[in-house]
Write a protein that holds these residues in place. Structure first.
Motif, mmCIF file in Angstrom:
data_model
loop_
_atom_site.group_PDB
_atom_site.id
_atom_site.type_symbol
_atom_site.label_atom_id
_atom_site.label_comp_id
_atom_site.label_asym_id
_atom_site.label_seq_id
_atom_site.Cartn_x
_atom_site.Cartn_y
_atom_site.Cartn_z
ATOM 1 N N LEU A 356 11.222 5.126 -26.285
ATOM 2 C CA LEU A 356 10.324 5.805 -27.039
ATOM 3 C C LEU A 356 10.877 6.162 -28.282
ATOM 4 O O LEU A 356 9.964 6.442 -29.440
ATOM 5 C CB LEU A 356 9.474 6.819 -26.321
ATOM 6 C CG LEU A 356 8.880 6.542 -24.972
ATOM 7 C CD1 LEU A 356 8.668 7.859 -24.226
ATOM 8 C CD2 LEU A 356 7.583 5.493 -25.090
ATOM 9 N N TYR A 357 12.165 6.543 -28.236
ATOM 10 C CA TYR A 357 12.808 6.964 -29.689
ATOM 11 C C TYR A 357 13.243 6.021 -30.560
ATOM 12 O O TYR A 357 13.833 6.149 -31.507
ATOM 13 C CB TYR A 357 13.930 7.882 -29.337
ATOM 14 C CG TYR A 357 13.585 9.061 -28.190
ATOM 15 C CD1 TYR A 357 12.316 9.888 -28.290
ATOM 16 C CD2 TYR A 357 14.324 9.412 -27.066
ATOM 17 C CE1 TYR A 357 11.817 10.519 -27.331
ATOM 18 C CE2 TYR A 357 14.056 10.172 -26.059
ATOM 19 C CZ TYR A 357 12.809 10.879 -26.413
ATOM 20 O OH TYR A 357 12.403 11.921 -25.461
ATOM 21 N N LEU A 358 13.377 4.670 -29.857
ATOM 22 C CA LEU A 358 14.065 3.782 -30.720
ATOM 23 C C LEU A 358 13.526 3.386 -32.243
ATOM 24 O O LEU A 358 14.044 3.169 -32.958
ATOM 25 C CB LEU A 358 14.356 2.475 -29.793
ATOM 26 C CG LEU A 358 15.148 1.342 -30.246
ATOM 27 C CD1 LEU A 358 16.466 1.606 -30.778
ATOM 28 C CD2 LEU A 358 15.030 0.155 -29.232
ATOM 29 N N GLU A 359 12.280 3.405 -32.188
ATOM 30 C CA GLU A 359 11.495 2.876 -33.222
ATOM 31 C C GLU A 359 11.555 3.848 -34.503
ATOM 32 O O GLU A 359 12.042 3.420 -35.546
ATOM 33 C CB GLU A 359 9.851 2.867 -32.906
ATOM 34 C CG GLU A 359 9.107 2.413 -34.211
ATOM 35 C CD GLU A 359 7.605 2.223 -33.917
ATOM 36 O OE1 GLU A 359 6.712 1.825 -34.800
ATOM 37 O OE2 GLU A 359 7.325 2.457 -32.823
ATOM 38 N N ALA A 360 11.799 5.143 -34.135
ATOM 39 C CA ALA A 360 11.930 6.152 -35.017
ATOM 40 C C ALA A 360 13.453 6.135 -35.692
ATOM 41 O O ALA A 360 13.710 6.210 -36.895
ATOM 42 C CB ALA A 360 11.765 7.487 -34.470
ATOM 43 N N ILE A 361 14.284 5.845 -34.712
ATOM 44 C CA ILE A 361 15.675 5.592 -35.122
ATOM 45 C C ILE A 361 15.985 4.527 -35.852
ATOM 46 O O ILE A 361 16.615 4.607 -37.024
ATOM 47 C CB ILE A 361 16.593 5.630 -33.895
ATOM 48 C CG1 ILE A 361 16.592 6.981 -32.989
ATOM 49 C CG2 ILE A 361 18.185 5.279 -34.191
ATOM 50 C CD1 ILE A 361 17.438 6.793 -31.792
ATOM 51 N N GLU A 362 15.259 3.444 -35.720
ATOM 52 C CA GLU A 362 15.704 2.149 -36.608
ATOM 53 C C GLU A 362 14.985 2.261 -37.835
ATOM 54 O O GLU A 362 15.343 1.919 -38.797
ATOM 55 C CB GLU A 362 14.982 1.053 -35.638
ATOM 56 C CG GLU A 362 16.100 0.635 -34.592
ATOM 57 C CD GLU A 362 15.448 -0.572 -34.088
ATOM 58 O OE1 GLU A 362 16.132 -1.361 -33.172
ATOM 59 O OE2 GLU A 362 14.130 -0.835 -34.069
ATOM 60 N N GLU A 363 13.572 2.916 -37.994
ATOM 61 C CA GLU A 363 13.101 3.293 -39.386
ATOM 62 C C GLU A 363 13.876 4.304 -40.062
ATOM 63 O O GLU A 363 13.933 4.167 -41.168
ATOM 64 C CB GLU A 363 11.718 3.774 -38.970
ATOM 65 C CG GLU A 363 10.790 4.132 -40.196
ATOM 66 C CD GLU A 363 9.401 4.648 -39.813
ATOM 67 O OE1 GLU A 363 8.969 5.104 -40.781
ATOM 68 O OE2 GLU A 363 9.131 4.842 -38.576
ATOM 69 N N TYR A 364 14.501 5.149 -39.396
ATOM 70 C CA TYR A 364 15.414 6.042 -40.058
ATOM 71 C C TYR A 364 16.795 5.532 -40.585
ATOM 72 O O TYR A 364 17.189 5.807 -41.965
ATOM 73 C CB TYR A 364 16.075 7.317 -39.284
ATOM 74 C CG TYR A 364 16.695 8.524 -39.990
ATOM 75 C CD1 TYR A 364 16.025 9.240 -40.804
ATOM 76 C CD2 TYR A 364 17.986 8.558 -39.505
ATOM 77 C CE1 TYR A 364 16.868 10.081 -41.451
ATOM 78 C CE2 TYR A 364 18.716 9.422 -40.369
ATOM 79 C CZ TYR A 364 18.142 10.326 -41.281
ATOM 80 O OH TYR A 364 18.857 11.165 -41.853
ATOM 81 N N ILE A 365 17.370 4.674 -39.843
ATOM 82 C CA ILE A 365 18.539 3.995 -40.535
ATOM 83 C C ILE A 365 18.296 2.608 -41.197
ATOM 84 O O ILE A 365 19.379 2.088 -41.793
ATOM 85 C CB ILE A 365 19.455 3.769 -39.347
ATOM 86 C CG1 ILE A 365 18.979 2.807 -38.174
ATOM 87 C CG2 ILE A 365 19.949 4.984 -38.524
ATOM 88 C CD1 ILE A 365 19.790 2.291 -37.253
ATOM 89 N N LYS A 366 16.989 2.465 -41.510
ATOM 90 C CA LYS A 366 16.600 1.247 -42.172
ATOM 91 C C LYS A 366 17.223 -0.136 -41.706
ATOM 92 O O LYS A 366 17.619 -1.044 -42.500
ATOM 93 C CB LYS A 366 16.662 1.683 -43.614
ATOM 94 C CG LYS A 366 16.144 2.599 -44.225
ATOM 95 C CD LYS A 366 16.560 2.869 -45.795
ATOM 96 C CE LYS A 366 15.744 3.986 -46.217
ATOM 97 N NZ LYS A 366 16.089 5.364 -45.764
ATOM 98 N N ALA A 367 17.471 -0.173 -40.266
ATOM 99 C CA ALA A 367 18.172 -1.389 -39.852
ATOM 100 C C ALA A 367 17.757 -1.486 -38.409
ATOM 101 O O ALA A 367 17.330 -0.584 -37.706
ATOM 102 C CB ALA A 367 19.663 -1.210 -39.917
ATOM 103 N N LYS A 368 17.776 -2.542 -38.028
ATOM 104 C CA LYS A 368 17.211 -3.236 -36.617
ATOM 105 C C LYS A 368 18.741 -3.065 -35.942
ATOM 106 O O LYS A 368 19.778 -3.641 -36.256
ATOM 107 C CB LYS A 368 16.800 -4.539 -36.578
ATOM 108 C CG LYS A 368 16.223 -4.829 -34.994
ATOM 109 C CD LYS A 368 15.036 -4.149 -35.065
ATOM 110 C CE LYS A 368 14.122 -4.562 -33.770
ATOM 111 N NZ LYS A 368 12.648 -3.735 -33.461
ATOM 112 N N ILE A 369 18.688 -2.375 -34.797
ATOM 113 C CA ILE A 369 20.173 -2.246 -33.853
ATOM 114 C C ILE A 369 19.942 -3.387 -33.011
ATOM 115 O O ILE A 369 19.016 -3.952 -32.333
ATOM 116 C CB ILE A 369 20.032 -1.145 -32.874
ATOM 117 C CG1 ILE A 369 19.953 0.431 -33.712
ATOM 118 C CG2 ILE A 369 21.217 -0.877 -32.019
ATOM 119 C CD1 ILE A 369 19.658 1.584 -32.876
#
Length: 475
Positions: A356-369
């Protein structure tokens, strides 16, 4: 730019050379020309870019150029940090860079000898590095004074807000000399609106310096994420530890209880590790960190108390056993590896909650993990199992749990056909009408009351006023 090109005092230049500081990092290159000229700076840069050295070089330069007032032992510089670990880290760097400057440096933080720190402050210190809580404690006792502060540094200002230190921070800043009588430096990973309001309130027209690349995370960090259920995370972690042979690994978790459980399971399966969290005694936390830094301890489990400010050389892997709820914490966690140009790997395990937190993390770092799917062979199933730590017992309710005299408990009320209600109904007088019964008998015999309501009342005025239900007439 090299440090030798800057107009620094000779003792500081020697300290930088001894520490191996030759070339300036981007934040140092942009900050030092401004701060060395005496102007205030609000600097933003990602973790591990050398912010600590940037403000220490400015601080030592100013204190060495300006002679201290005669006959005073009060501090001339104040450095504020949100966590104890960060205070210890800054003190170590300050002792390293300023070893030839002849300045007294004192760290003030909780969890260690209270009287020893107070005596050290009474004897006098040129530079104080501390957390707000204990600094305010000594300040209220008039152990030291802030009237002669020439340099103020606030490190990790955004974290001050997150940890609820803003009221304490304002208490200290209001007792400093006027903002135009001192130099102010503030560094933070993010310069949001709250941080800039603080800067404009207590700083003298600071120049904003931002060194934020397109990628929020360090370029030398190899990131990967595995999707696994909650029950599969530990077997997968064991498989990764055995496959990659992680020499020096930091594992981050969200809660202390989960950390204790992971600590017990890893040690039971041949992976020595220790746990640090906010509840661990400060001396024990420092001892564990020293063991990890020296290489004696290969695996360190930590909550986010260790995600900021700690510079530990040689961390090869960072594992997010739990994905952080705050997307900024992800950047700080993986920033513990790949420091000072080294290579590192960050592994994240996303379970049902973490996804559930993954989308916000990838949006913040501006990259797809990058995502990898683990093969069945990577999951270790023959591991030793341990019991989960027990939860702390709830406080006893004592007398409040007992029903008042003359009244039945709520359990008896909820079970009208139970044994308790039947006993109470038998104990009540049978010939007494329902309108004359007390509250205790009325509550104790709900079944008998319902039976009386079903009966048809005799003809007369009472029947006209309260007619019998249809079920009674059909009978």
């Amino acid at each position: 730019m090299k440090f030798s090109e800057l107009p620094l005092p000779e003792p500081l230049q020697n300290g930088l050379a001894d520490a191996g500081f030759v070339d300036c990092t981007p934040i140092q290159e942009r900050t030092l020309p401004i701060s060395l000229s005496g102007k205030d700076v609000a600097g933003q840069a990602q973790t591990g870019t050398g912010k600590t050295a940037a403000f220490l070089v400015t601080l030592f330069t100013r204190l060495l150029k300006d002679s201290p007032p005669e006959g005073t032992h009060h501090p001339r510089a104040l450095i504020l940090a949100p966590t104890r670990e960060l205070v210890v880290q800054i003190e170590q760097d300050a002792q390293l860079l300023g070893r030839q400057c002849g300045l007294t440096i004192q760290a003030i933080y909780g969890g260690v000898d209270y009287m020893k720190q107070r005596d050290a402050l009474r004897e006098g210190a040129d530079v104080i590095i501390g957390t707000p809580g204990r600094l305010i404690d000594y300040l209220k006792q008039k152990v030291y004074s802030l009237k002669q502060i020439e340099m103020l540094v606030i490190d990790e200002a955004d974290r001050m807000f997150d940890m609820g230190f803003i009221a304490d921070l304002r208490f200290i800043l209001r007792r400093l000399p006027p903002f135009d009588k001192r130099q102010n430096l503030m560094f933070s990973a993010t310069l949001n609106q709250r941080v800039m309001e603080l800067a404009y309130e207590f700083m003298n027209m600071p120049e904003k310096v931002s060194v934020t690349p397109e990628k929020m995370t360090a370029e030398n960090v190899e990131q990967v994420i595995y999707h696994a259920s909650r029950k599969e995370k530990f077997p997968l972690l064991l498989g990764l530890l055995r496959r990659d042979g992680m020499e020096r690994t930091m594992i981050f978790i969200n809660t202390k209880r989960e950390g204790e459980y992971l600590h017990d399971r890893l040690n039971a399966n041949g992976f020595p590790c220790r746990l640090i969290s906010g509840d661990v005694d400060q001396k024990k936390r420092l001892r564990i960190l020293e063991q990890f830094k020296s290489g004696e301890l290969p695996i360190l489990i930590a909550t986010d108390v260790a995600s900021r400010g700690l510079h530990i050389d040689g961390v090869t892997h960072v594992v997010n056993y739990d994905l952080p709820q705050d997307c900024e914490d992800y950047v700080h966690r993986i920033g513990r590896t790949a420091r000072a140009g080294a290579q590192g790997k960050a592994i994240s395990l996303a379970d049902e909650d973490g996804a559930l937190y993954l989308e916000a993390i990838e949006e913040y770092i501006k990259a797809k993990i990058p995502c990898e799917w683990a093969e069945d062979e990577l999951f270790v199933t023959d591991f030793k199992r341990v019991a989960r730590p027990k939860r702390a017992p709830l406080p006893s309710r004592g007398k409040e749990a007992r029903p008042e005299r003359g009244k039945t408990s709520s359990r008896q009320k909820r079970t009208p056909s139970g044994k308790g209600s039947e006993t109470a109904a038998a104990a009540a007088p049978r010939q007494q009408p329902a309108t004359s019964q007390g509250a205790g008998a009325d509550e104790a015999a709900p079944a008998k009351k319902r039976r009386r309501r079903r009966k048809t009342k005799p003809s007369g005025e009472g029947q006209e006023q309260q007619p019998a239900p249809e079920a009674a007439t059909t009978e």
